[in-house]
Structure formats: structure tokens, C-alpha cells
Design a protein around this motif. Structure first.
Motif, mmCIF file in Angstrom:
data_model
loop_
_atom_site.group_PDB
_atom_site.id
_atom_site.type_symbol
_atom_site.label_atom_id
_atom_site.label_comp_id
_atom_site.label_asym_id
_atom_site.label_seq_id
_atom_site.Cartn_x
_atom_site.Cartn_y
_atom_site.Cartn_z
ATOM 1 N N ALA A 1 0.761 -0.935 0.062
ATOM 2 C CA ALA A 1 0.440 -0.127 0.182
ATOM 3 C C ALA A 1 0.930 1.017 0.006
ATOM 4 C CB ALA A 1 -0.938 0.129 0.849
ATOM 5 N N VAL A 2 1.544 1.765 0.911
ATOM 6 C CA VAL A 2 2.211 2.247 1.017
ATOM 7 C C VAL A 2 3.415 2.978 -0.222
ATOM 8 C CG1 VAL A 2 4.345 4.484 2.651
ATOM 9 C CG2 VAL A 2 2.640 2.687 3.652
ATOM 10 N N MET B 1 -5.119 4.122 -5.328
ATOM 11 C CA MET B 1 -4.547 3.273 -4.611
ATOM 12 C C MET B 1 -4.948 3.581 -3.051
ATOM 13 S SD MET B 1 -1.893 1.031 -4.104
ATOM 14 C CE MET B 1 -2.286 0.410 -2.615
ATOM 15 N N ALA C 1 1.870 1.929 7.685
ATOM 16 C CA ALA C 1 0.726 2.635 7.134
ATOM 17 C C ALA C 1 0.588 3.580 7.608
ATOM 18 C CB ALA C 1 -0.102 1.181 7.130
ATOM 19 N N GLY D 1 2.608 6.066 6.758
ATOM 20 C CA GLY D 1 2.099 6.748 5.627
ATOM 21 C C GLY D 1 0.890 7.396 5.427
ATOM 22 N N GLN D 2 -0.265 7.512 6.378
ATOM 23 C CA GLN D 2 -1.168 7.805 7.085
ATOM 24 C C GLN D 2 -0.304 9.323 7.407
ATOM 25 O OE1 GLN D 2 -3.538 5.029 9.490
ATOM 26 N NE2 GLN D 2 -5.581 5.556 7.640
ATOM 27 N N THR E 1 -4.627 3.386 -0.071
ATOM 28 C CA THR E 1 -3.822 2.455 0.912
ATOM 29 C C THR E 1 -4.675 1.884 2.202
ATOM 30 O OG1 THR E 1 -4.661 5.066 2.036
ATOM 31 C CG2 THR E 1 -3.022 4.656 0.336
ATOM 32 N N GLY F 1 1.415 4.079 -2.884
ATOM 33 C CA GLY F 1 0.468 5.087 -2.565
ATOM 34 C C GLY F 1 1.341 6.338 -3.079
ATOM 35 N N ASP G 1 -6.973 9.206 2.379
ATOM 36 C CA ASP G 1 -6.549 6.913 2.101
ATOM 37 C C ASP G 1 -6.381 6.810 0.963
ATOM 38 O OD1 ASP G 1 -6.307 6.982 4.717
ATOM 39 O OD2 ASP G 1 -8.414 5.658 5.109
#
Lengths: 323, 338
Positions: free
Chosen positions: A71-72, A234, A128, A131-132, A236, A75, A139
């Protein structure tokens, strides 16, 4: 008298074949070339992740942080391009981030000797969270015009075959080559089979383990790029989904024991095919969400129970240290 | 003396007198008696916000809008991010009940989990405002979209687009237990009951997940290439639905409807690109403003929490190709945050 023994891989393959046969006979529109391609396309990303997980599991580890790697970094690519950076620069940054992440995982497990389950559980959350908190504005990172052309990684066809299937196939070939043709691959099997014996015989266990997690993270990132290209964004927060269980399921169901040292790419392909066939068939039959979960659970349980009947555990296998 | 008799002179003299005395009158302004208690009712109060998760257009938009309206009055605004975890959310609500904020703004993951907790909060003297996804408990206020209406209007759009075509449609639901999903489905059923000619070939939950929505749509389109419409339940998820339609080369042939908060990138841009044919927007900034208004009113009213209960359904904006270009149809999250 010799008893016929099936291993789990064969049992799962038999279940897959049976399901496939039943669906082909009773389900209109199942056995068409188009539907077969859709079936594969829907599980291509899962399959690629399965390959990453397989490498780690064969080396007697587990990588729960794989979905964060999926995801990251991809993203980040989408976010950077959205913010006006060039695509190559963004890709390079993402790859560097992925490698750094793999190195941290590997170091924690190989040198700090943190059990892989806990190490990757924590690092996955960390990545994660990073990333957030710091990398993404939202997201779901949207596709932007700077990414034009890159969507071909997950959309469209190559010689009539959907690209994501081609990507899965390429990943299969690369991983099969790594595992079966290189010295590194042989070392992974040796470490997975018996880490102490491997170390005694002079295999550089720790660097190999680090490399294992770096490669897994890179494959995870690749799967993420294919996924992003496929859905044109994406999402995420896939990190919070149950995808990681599906990945472990594909690997274990396919017959790669969590005790390590066994299995290969073929196992991942078989596990993926079974999941793909079930999902596809149930979607065509328009079975409800709850019904789908129920059926999935029953089929998986049957496969595992059959295996434990046909291959009962003994002292030796019980010692192997299953999770 | 004679001059004073002239009316013109008299007026001039009066005006001069008035001009001299007017500033004195203005200096004794009238004190508005209600603003002081209003300010006192708000200053130093805590408003707690529990979204299902931050970092997506809806919850970020509500957050920015509420902050903008409440903080200038000295309201303390705290956030407890449930991060898509229902348990974490329930824990957040539970701990807030003991912390006693003045108002709790809650975004329910489903109709049951928080229901009892919200009732307890109001018994403890906390006003509860539920946004967009309500629970089974009716609190001081519900501010949000009318999901049944969204489902009805989306389905009407699809039914119309299907006229003279195959009449085969698909439904991509969200998470089954969420109010938004269950109520929208009711709306869809309401319209379908009037149109027996429409055949639903697939009605499945994609769990608010774009990748899952894409996988389902791909399979459905392969089975039914003559599909004429899709009712999707959230634009954040239906990016996947639209991607599958596009990949099958059916953009423009399959009518895709969805709903969402109306953020420019997630709604107008996608309608413009042809990914969505109709996106029912519940316009997040307006919802935030209505929520802020309700909070101000509740705090200044002195009404006992739980003693009054009301709903504010937000007016829906159907986004189509015709209005997707307009500056006022959608909103930018970056602007709202400024």
C-alpha cells in the motif's frame, strides 16, 4: 501393503479440479475463455503477494507487513506524481523506501532475533502509520495525469491476455528462477529446513534472511503498483483489510507448510487458482456476502482436515515449530 | 426674528440640531442581550468527533468544516479516529462518556454497535450528533444524507438509461451492516418494485473496497456484456467499478451511478471523465455547516441532552456531465482546510 499418500498440494489441486468441473457443468458462462481470464485477473495481485509470502515462509519466517509494502510505496508514487514530481523520480523514491523497509524487517529478524511474526506485525503498522500520518493527503490516493501510460501495468491486454495476469506470470518466472536456479534460493531452503544446520555448514544465514525480506517487500511493492494501475487509484487503507489472511491462506493452502523448507511457485499458483475459482463461481451465482464467507470457510476447512487425516502428525513433524 | 418664520430656515435649523446631537445618540448603542450567554455557552466547551476513519474526503471535510465554525468561539475540538476499526470506535465512545465532552459527533460504522453507548452518553448529559450513517438510537440530531432517497434516485437514473436496452442491472453494495448500505438498498428495492421489467443479475457487497468492486464488476460484465446499468453505493469504492467498465470498453454503454461527498477529485472529475454517469452528492461542506449550526443551537439552548431529537437530511446534488464543470457543484478539500 503400500498406502496411497496424498500431500496437501495434491488435495487442494483435487478440490480445485472438482470445483472447476462442477462449475463448468452447472454454471452457465463459467467455462469461457473470457471468464477464465477474468478469474485469473481477479486473483493476480493476490498471487503476486503469495509469491512474496512464499519466499519468506520457505525460509521459515512470515511477513505480516506485506500489505503495508503493497500500500505505502505505490501510494507514495501516486501522491508524489499528484504533487508534481516526475514519475521516474517518484518510482525511485518508492523503491528506495521499499528496500529500506525490507532491510529494517530483515535486520530485526536476522540480527536482533525478534520473531518474524512480531517484528513484521510492528513494522507493518509503522509503515502504514507513516503513510497515513506523513505521506498521503487522503486514504485513497487518486490517479493523476502525470501517471498517464503507467496504468498499462494493470489494465489492458498483452497479446489478448490481461496485463495483470502477464505480471503474475512474470513474477512467477522470476521467483521460480530465484528459488530453484540460484545459490541464494538453495540457501533459503536450507535455512528453512534447519536453520542451525544451515549455519553450521557455513551458509551466511543472517544476510540471506535480510535479503529474503527485502525481496518480499519489493515484490509486495510491485503487486501494489499492479493493483493501483488496475483500479486507477491506490486505496491505501487496504492495509486494514483481511487481505493478509488471504495471502497466508493461498500459501498454506497451496501446500507450503509454515514450518519452512518446502514448496515453491507451483504451490502458490494452485492455492491462487482454488481461491480464484471459488470467488468467480460464487460471484456468477450471485451468492450473498455472508454465504460466500461460509462456503469459503467450509471448503478451506475440508482441505485442511483431509490433509491432517491423510498425513497425520508425528513426533518429528510436531517439532517443526508451526505457528 | 422675522427670518425664523420661514419654513426653509426652520428645517435647516432642525437638521443642524439633529447633526449635532446624532453622534451622541449613536454612542449609546443598544446592547444585544443574547450574544453574551451564547458566547458563554460555547467558550471552553469540548466537542468530540469520532469518525469511522480520518483521511478520506468525507471525514476530513466534516472535520475541517466543524473546526472552522466552532474554534473561533473558543470550542475545544478533539478527535478520536476509529481507523476503520469498530472496536476501537466503541472504545473511543466509551472513554469519551467518562471524559464528558459537551457534544459528541459520531459517525457510526453500523446501526447497532454504538446504539446503546450513544443512549448512555445522552443520559450522562452529552449531546450526541450522528452524521450520515446513523445508528438504531435516535439522538439529539442526525445530520446526513437520506440514503433511501439516494438509492431511489440512482435507480431511477439507471432504469431510465436502460429503456429500450437489455434491462439487466447490477448492484454493488458497500458493507452490509452499514446504515448507508442497507438503507440505499431499500431505496433501490422501492424503485425496482415499480419496474418488474428490470432484472438484477448481480447484487453483491464489495465492502467499500475498490479492488473488490472491480473484481465483481469484471465477472458480472463478462457474464452479461449487455448490462445496461450499475448502481454503486459509494464513489470511493466505485472507482473500481468504473475501472472495470472502462476496461471492458463499455464506458458510455453501461450507465454507472454512485453517491458520495462531492469532493472535486472524487466526484466531479470522475463524472467529467465519463467514469460515472450520475454521482449523487450529499455535499460535505453543507453537512458540516448544518452540524456546526446544530451544535451552536444545542449548546446555547440549554435543552437537556436527550430531551429533544431531530433530523436534518441534507439536500442532494445530482452530479452529471451538465454540472460537473461548475465551480459550485463540487468542493475542494484543500480549500476547506485553509
Amino acid at each position: 501393503m503400500t498406502r496411497i499418500r496424498f500431500n496437501q498440494q495434491e488435495i487442494v489441486f483435487a478440490v480445485f479440479a472438482l470445483l472447476f468441473l462442477v462449475f463448468s457443468i452447472f454454471l452457465n458462462g463459467f467455462l469461457t475463455a473470457d471468464n477464465m481470464l477474468t478469474l485469473l485477473q481477479n486473483v493476480a495481485v493476490l498471487g503476486i503477494l503469495g509469491l512474496a509470502m512464499a519466499i519468506v515462509v520457505i525460509g521459515r519466517g512470515i511477513d505480516i507487513s506485506l500489505i503495508a509494502a503493497l500500500a505505502v510505496p505505490p501510494g507514495l508514487v501516486l501522491q508524489m506524481v499528484q504533487n508534481g514530481h516526475s514519475l521516474p523520480a517518484s518510482l525511485l523514491t518508492a523503491v528506495i523506501l521499499t528496500i529500506a523497509f525490507g532491510l529494517v524487517n530483515g535486520w530485526l529478524i536476522a540480527y536482533a532475533e525478534v520473531p518474524s511474526l512480531f517484528a513484521t506485525l510492528a513494522t507493518g503498522l509503522l509503515l502504514a502509520g507513516l503513510g497515513q500520518a506523513a505521506l498521503f493527503q487522503l486514504d485513497v490516493v487518486q490517479w493523476s495525469s502525470g501517471m498517464d501510460g503507467f496504468e498499462r501495468l494493470g489494465q489492458g491486454t498483452i497479446l489478448g491476455i490481461p496485463t495483470s495476469i502477464v505480471m503474475f506470470a512474470i513474477a512467477c518466472v522470476v521467483v521460480a528462477f530465484l528459488l530453484r536456479q540460484t545459490r541464494w534460493g538453495a540457501y533459503i531452503y536450507a535455512i528453512g529446513d534447519n536453520p542451525y544446520a544451515a549455519r553450521v555448514t557455513g551458509i551466511p544465514s543472517r544476510p540471506i534472511i535480510v535479503l529474503q525480506y527485502v525481496v518480499a517487500a519489493l515484490i509486495g511493492c510491485f503487486a501494489g503498483l499492479v493493483m493501483a494501475a488496475s483500479v486507477n487509484s491506490m486505496p491505501t487503507r487496504v492495509f486494514n483489510s483481511t487481505l493478509i489472511y488471504d495471502v497466508i491462506l493461498v500459501v498454506v493452502l497451496g501446500g507450503i507448510g509454515l514450518s519452512g523448507g518446502r514448496g515453491g511457485v507451483l504451490n502458490v499458483v494452485i492455492g491462487t487458482l482454488l481461491i480464484g475459482t471459488m470467488l468467480n463461481g460464487m460471484t456468477i451465482m450471485d451468492i450473498s456476502y455472508a454465504g460466500q464467507n461460509l462456503i469459503k470457510g467450509v471448503v478451506l476447512l475440508l482441505a485442511v482436515i483431509t490433509d491432517s487425516f491423510l498425513n497425520p502428525r508425528n513426533e518429528e513433524t510436531a517439532q517443526q515449530g508451526d505457528i | 426674528m422675522k427670518h425664523f418664520g420661514s419654513p426653509t430656515k426652520a428645517i435647516v435649523a432642525t437638521l443642524a440640531l439633529a447633526a449635532m446631537t446624532a453622534p451622541a445618540l449613536a454612542q449609546q448603542g443598544l446592547d444585544e442581550p443574547f450574544q453574551k450567554p451564547f458566547k458563554e455557552a460555547l467558550a471552553g466547551k469540548t466537542v468530540a468527533y469520532v469518525p469511522v476513519a480520518m483521511n478520506f474526503d468525507l471525514t476530513e471535510g466534516w472535520y475541517a468544516g466543524l473546526k472552522k465554525e466552532l474554534e473561533p468561539f473558543g470550542v475545544k475540538f478533539v478527535i478520536r479516529d476509529a481507523n476503520w476499526n469498530t472496536n476501537a470506535g466503541a472504545q473511543a465512545v466509551t472513554s469519551l462518556i467518562s471524559e464528558k465532552p459537551a457534544v459528541m459527533v459520531v459517525h457510526n460504522p453500523d446501526v447497532q454497535t454504538y446504539a446503546k453507548l450513544l443512549q448512555r452518553a445522552e443520559n450522562e448529559g452529552i449531546y450526541v450528533i450522528q452524521i450520515n450513517m446513523g445508528s438504531a438510537y435516535r439522538s439529539s440530531a442526525f445530520v446526513g444524507a437520506n440514503w433511501v432517497e439516494i438509492g431511489e434516485r440512482q435507480t431511477e437514473g439507471v432504469v431510465k438509461a436502460c429503456e429500450g436496452k437489455s434491462n439487466k442491472i447490477a448492484i454493488i453494495q458497500g458493507a452490509l451492516s452499514a446504515a448507508a448500505s442497507a438503507y440505499t438498498l431499500k431505496g433501490v428495492e422501492n424503485v425496482l418494485a415499480k419496474h418488474p421489467e428490470i432484472k438484477v443479475v448481480s447484487s453483491q457487497a464489495a465492502d467499500w473496497d475498490a479492488a473488490k468492486a472491480k473484481a465483481i464488476t469484471q465477472t458480472v460484465l463478462k457474464q452479461n456484456p449487455d448490462l445496461c446499468g450499475i448502481v454503486g453505493f459509494w464513489d470511493g469504492m466505485d472507482i473500481g467499478t468504473a475501472a472495470a467498465v472502462k476496461e471492458a470498453g463499455l464506458t458510455g454503454k453501461v450507465f454507472v451511478t454512485t453517491s458520495g461527498g462531492g469532493e472535486r477529485k472524487g466526484a466531479c472529475e470522475l463524472v467529467k471523465s465519463g467514469a460515472f454517469d450520475l454521482d449523487m452528492s450529499y455535499d460535505v461542506p453543507t453537512q458540516a455547516a448544518q452540524m456546526a449550526g446544530t451544535i451552536k443551537w444545542l449548546l446555547s439552548s440549554g435543552a437537556k441532552p436527550g430531551s429533544i431529537k431531530g433530523s436534518e437530511y441534507t439536500t442532494l446534488i445530482p452530479i452529471t456531465k451538465e454540472n460537473a464543470d461548475s465551480q459550485t457543484t463540487c468542493w475542494n478539500l484543500s480549500d476547506l482546510k485553509k
